[in-house]
Design an enzyme around this catalytic site. Structure first.
Site, short mmCIF file in Angstrom:
data_model
loop_
_atom_site.label_atom_id
_atom_site.label_comp_id
_atom_site.label_asym_id
_atom_site.label_seq_id
_atom_site.Cartn_x
_atom_site.Cartn_y
_atom_site.Cartn_z
N CYS A 87 2.27 8.12 1.60
CA CYS A 87 2.33 7.00 2.54
C CYS A 87 0.91 6.67 2.98
O CYS A 87 0.15 7.57 3.34
CB CYS A 87 3.19 7.37 3.75
SG CYS A 87 3.33 6.05 4.97
N GLU A 130 9.79 1.46 2.91
CA GLU A 130 9.21 0.36 3.70
C GLU A 130 10.18 -0.16 4.75
O GLU A 130 9.77 -0.51 5.87
CB GLU A 130 8.73 -0.77 2.78
CG GLU A 130 7.67 -0.36 1.77
CD GLU A 130 6.48 0.42 2.33
OE1 GLU A 130 6.13 0.24 3.51
OE2 GLU A 130 5.91 1.23 1.59
#
Length: 168
Positions: A87, A130
């Site tokens: 991430c 997301e």
């Protein structure tokens, strides 16, 4: 507004983002800026709050296809997959995360048209990652307790660097 990647534990990453009411030139520009930031940062996806925007915006580029999504919602899910995820908001951290193998997502595109994306494997994982972000959910919370304990030193380092950068 110059966008940047926000890193853990900045408050915006823990917040459920606001629904986009109107897709205008400003929103289209934000999506384009997010896509550029994601590419420069070498990510596969980027959520609005990761770029400092309190908006339900997501950009993804997987297997040469670009997705610019507004107000995305998972409407169907099935199967299980364990995927090694990283991430941009947790630099250097990678964890094995259990996700749905297949998802269907409803969203608006950057022209305001509704679309349904049926995805599996990598695209399904990136969509889930997301969409979690715009709901204020960090991928570390999806990791097993054992993994979180094991990666605690790396997480402390990210937090320390973020605090140092914010106060600089």
């Amino acid at each position: 507004m110059k966008l940047r990647i926000h890193t853990w534990p900045e408050k915006i990453l823990k917040k459920k983002t606001s629904v986009v009411e109107n897709i205008d030139a400003d929103i289209k520009q934000k999506l384009d800026e997010m896509l550029s930031l994601m590419r420069v940062s070498q990510g596969a996806g980027l959520a609005g709050n990761q770029a400092g925007l309190d908006l339900q915006l997501v950009v993804i580029e997987v297997q040469g296809k670009v997705y610019k999504l507004v107000n995305p919602v998972i409407i169907e899910k099935k199967g299980k997959i364990i995927f090694r995820e990283g991430c941009l908001s947790f630099p250097g951290l990678e964890l094995d995360i259990k996700r749905f193998k297949e998802v269907s997502v409803r969203a608006l595109d950057d022209q305001g048209q509704e679309l349904i994306i049926h995805a599996e494997d990598l695209l399904a994982v990136v969509l889930q990652h997301e969409i979690d972000h715009i709901n204020g959910i960090a991928f570390v919370s999806r990791a097993s307790l054992f993994q979180r304990i094991k990666t605690y030193p790396a997480l402390r380092k990210i937090i320390k660097n973020t605090q140092k950068n914010i106060s600089a």
